[in-house]
Design an enzyme around this catalytic site. Structure first.
Site, PDB file in Angstrom:
ATOM      1  N   ASN A 153       3.210   8.550  86.078  1.00  0.00           N
ATOM      2  CA  ASN A 153       4.252   9.034  85.511  1.00  0.00           C
ATOM      3  C   ASN A 153       5.353   7.922  85.354  1.00  0.00           C
ATOM      4  O   ASN A 153       5.718   7.453  86.512  1.00  0.00           O
ATOM      5  CB  ASN A 153       5.213  10.625  86.189  1.00  0.00           C
ATOM      6  N   ARG A 179       2.286  11.230  81.694  1.00  0.00           N
ATOM      7  CA  ARG A 179       3.113  11.467  80.959  1.00  0.00           C
ATOM      8  C   ARG A 179       3.833  10.791  79.836  1.00  0.00           C
ATOM      9  O   ARG A 179       3.974   9.190  80.109  1.00  0.00           O
ATOM     10  CB  ARG A 179       4.705  11.117  81.823  1.00  0.00           C
ATOM     11  N   HIS A 209      12.140  17.119  78.944  1.00  0.00           N
ATOM     12  CA  HIS A 209      11.545  18.098  80.325  1.00  0.00           C
ATOM     13  C   HIS A 209      11.273  18.617  80.082  1.00  0.00           C
ATOM     14  O   HIS A 209      11.087  19.966  80.611  1.00  0.00           O
ATOM     15  CB  HIS A 209      13.014  18.726  80.556  1.00  0.00           C
ATOM     16  N   HIS A 227      17.329  22.686  84.474  1.00  0.00           N
ATOM     17  CA  HIS A 227      16.353  21.460  85.612  1.00  0.00           C
ATOM     18  C   HIS A 227      17.853  20.582  85.121  1.00  0.00           C
ATOM     19  O   HIS A 227      18.999  20.228  84.197  1.00  0.00           O
ATOM     20  CB  HIS A 227      15.680  21.195  84.208  1.00  0.00           C
ATOM     21  N   LEU A 228      18.230  20.403  86.642  1.00  0.00           N
ATOM     22  CA  LEU A 228      19.703  19.625  86.665  1.00  0.00           C
ATOM     23  C   LEU A 228      18.993  18.672  88.454  1.00  0.00           C
ATOM     24  O   LEU A 228      18.503  18.681  89.345  1.00  0.00           O
ATOM     25  CB  LEU A 228      20.811  20.802  87.381  1.00  0.00           C
ATOM     26  N   ASN A 253      19.512  13.895  87.639  1.00  0.00           N
ATOM     27  CA  ASN A 253      19.952  12.878  87.580  1.00  0.00           C
ATOM     28  C   ASN A 253      19.522  13.013  85.863  1.00  0.00           C
ATOM     29  O   ASN A 253      21.203  12.344  85.497  1.00  0.00           O
ATOM     30  CB  ASN A 253      19.731  11.296  87.484  1.00  0.00           C
ATOM     31  N   GLY A 254      18.650  14.180  85.359  1.00  0.00           N
ATOM     32  CA  GLY A 254      18.859  13.718  83.778  1.00  0.00           C
ATOM     33  C   GLY A 254      19.002  15.551  84.491  1.00  0.00           C
ATOM     34  O   GLY A 254      18.390  15.808  84.739  1.00  0.00           O
ATOM     35  N   ARG A 310      24.392  10.343  82.261  1.00  0.00           N
ATOM     36  CA  ARG A 310      24.970  10.405  80.711  1.00  0.00           C
ATOM     37  C   ARG A 310      25.680  11.543  80.578  1.00  0.00           C
ATOM     38  O   ARG A 310      26.169  12.216  81.154  1.00  0.00           O
ATOM     39  CB  ARG A 310      23.787  11.198  80.471  1.00  0.00           C
ATOM     40  N   ARG A 335      24.809  14.486  95.456  1.00  0.00           N
ATOM     41  CA  ARG A 335      25.575  15.732  96.708  1.00  0.00           C
ATOM     42  C   ARG A 335      26.408  14.044  97.369  1.00  0.00           C
ATOM     43  O   ARG A 335      27.491  15.196  98.628  1.00  0.00           O
ATOM     44  CB  ARG A 335      24.304  14.283  97.572  1.00  0.00           C
ATOM     45  N   GLY A 367      16.377  18.386  91.446  1.00  0.00           N
ATOM     46  CA  GLY A 367      17.221  18.108  92.714  1.00  0.00           C
ATOM     47  C   GLY A 367      18.376  18.759  92.795  1.00  0.00           C
ATOM     48  O   GLY A 367      18.949  18.915  93.658  1.00  0.00           O
ATOM     49  N   GLY A 376      19.803  21.100  90.992  1.00  0.00           N
ATOM     50  CA  GLY A 376      19.317  22.389  91.019  1.00  0.00           C
ATOM     51  C   GLY A 376      18.505  23.489  92.011  1.00  0.00           C
ATOM     52  O   GLY A 376      19.183  24.758  92.446  1.00  0.00           O
ATOM     53  N   GLU A 377      17.533  22.784  92.353  1.00  0.00           N
ATOM     54  CA  GLU A 377      17.262  23.303  93.966  1.00  0.00           C
ATOM     55  C   GLU A 377      18.218  22.936  95.079  1.00  0.00           C
ATOM     56  O   GLU A 377      17.702  23.730  96.478  1.00  0.00           O
ATOM     57  CB  GLU A 377      15.776  22.666  94.570  1.00  0.00           C
ATOM     58  N   GLU A 418       6.095  18.633  87.708  1.00  0.00           N
ATOM     59  CA  GLU A 418       5.751  18.505  86.663  1.00  0.00           C
ATOM     60  C   GLU A 418       4.595  17.380  86.584  1.00  0.00           C
ATOM     61  O   GLU A 418       3.530  17.720  85.990  1.00  0.00           O
ATOM     62  CB  GLU A 418       7.368  17.211  86.263  1.00  0.00           C
TER      63      GLU A 418
END
Length: 371
Positions: free
Chosen positions: A8, A65, A154, A182-183, A185-186, A215, A258, A304, A306-307, A356
């Site tokens: 990846n 990927r 994604h 999917h939350l 950095n992107g 972004r 964070r 990251g 989202g979890e 992924e």
């Protein structure tokens, strides 16, 4: 023989994982590629280092990927010279990512000439988008000439997470409607109807849609014209602004949720506003995708933020009770793959760790097995 190496290649790093079937064996990351005083000079050197350090005896395939498959690739494919040339032709659509992906493929092909190489595309999952979802309302001939449409990204994450959601609910994948968030950095949202992507927030590039680490996400195109005409910014300056100096970073000076949450808790007004902007954008997409799907069985958070960011999950779905969407505070504060909605909720709210690389390995073995 079912051992797969997954490469990846990101813009400044290479992650690798090795699987035996569905079982993860080992993994690693090479970072700071091309940075002064950092890691390897380029992706070619980084992938060579990885391959030189591994015993690849008995390897069934290498899965790569590839960020952008354009209109050309709607599924993973065995790499040959024609596929490689087609991926190179798509570099203008993903100038920061496809060249790195190509470097990984080229090094692996040279080092392992007898091992099948498979390209798995971030955009492929979204080839099921209806034309009405993929089409921008601009001059049709211009859009066709320059390949302007919504591609979505994604895809491997949304595919993996939507499938795992169905497993968590104990229901057939083909019978579940899910909104996946999917939350990281992107960040992107996806509406998955019976296993098919029917709407997604990212567009021609990963810039559109949700607020992200650096972004902007959705922005009025007039902002670009205004900055060019009134601010004298070049196209490259504006590109850099919207991709690298916006989002959470632009609003707070920090691109890590964070830190934003810590500063918000301490009373920082900029962090509080950024949090509200971030969550409000998610809420809007959830509502829109609910309307498009008609029936929603689950909303799933992953990646990251989202979890791990319980306050984001709670705020993003606050006020949606009339749609059958609620979050149980105690469950929301837990860890691991789980339901965070109350028992008996009309819409299940889930948290699932994305993987992924595992999805790439699965698709790679499917391609090799079918060849």
């Amino acid at each position: 023989m079912s051992q797969v190496l997954v490469l990846n290649c990101g813009s400044s790093s290479v992650k690798w994982r090795r699987y035996d079937g569905d079982r993860a064996l080992d993994h690693g990351t090479v970072e700071r590629i091309g940075e002064p005083g950092g890691g390897p000079a380029d992706h070619t050197e980084a992938v060579r280092q990885i391959l030189d350090g591994l015993d690849l005896t008995g390897l069934a395939a290498v899965g790569h990927r590839v960020v952008h498959g354009g209109r050309t690739f709607s599924a993973p494919v065995l790499v040959d010279d024609a596929v490689l040339a087609a991926i190179k032709d798509l570099v203008p659509l993903a100038p920061l990512h496809n060249p790195a992906n190509l470097a990984g493929i080229e090094v692996a092909r040279a080092a392992l000439p007898d091992v099948p190489q498979v390209a798995v595309f971030d955009t492929a999952f979204h080839h099921t988008l209806p034309e009405a979802a993929a089409t921008y309302a601009i001059d049709r001939d211009t859009a066709e000439r320059y390949d302007i449409r919504r591609y979505g990204f994604h895809g491997t994450s949304h595919a993996y997470v939507s499938r795992r959601t169905a497993e968590l609910l104990g229901r057939p994948y083909e019978q579940v409607n899910t909104i996946t968030l999917h939350l990281g950095n992107g960040a992107s949202a996806c509406a998955v109807a019976n296993g098919r992507s029917v709407a997604t927030s990212m567009g021609m590039s990963p810039l559109q849609g949700l607020v992200m680490g650096t972004r902007s996400g959705d922005v009025d195109p007039t902002v670009i014209f205004h900055l060019r005409r009134e601010g004298g910014l070049s196209v490259d300056d504006i590109d850099d602004l919207l991709n690298h100096r916006s989002g959470l970073l632009g609003l707070t000076g920090a691109n890590d949720m964070r830190e934003v949450l810590e500063r918000r808790a301490a009373g920082d007004r900029a962090a509080a506003l950024a949090f509200d902007v971030y969550c409000r954008r998610i809420t809007g997409y959830v509502g829109a995708y609910y309307a498009l799907l008609g029936r929603v069985d689950a909303i799933t958070f992953t990646a990251g933020v989202g979890e791990h960011a319980a306050p984001v999950r709670a705020a993003a779905l606050a006020g949606l009770d009339r749609l059958g969407i609620t979050v149980d505070d105690a469950r929301n504060d837990g860890e691991g793959d789980r339901l965070i909605s109350p028992d008996g909720a009309e819409v299940s709210v889930c948290v699932i760790r994305t993987d992924e690389e595992r999805e790439i390995a699965r698709q790679t073995l499917d391609v090799v097995g079918a060849a």
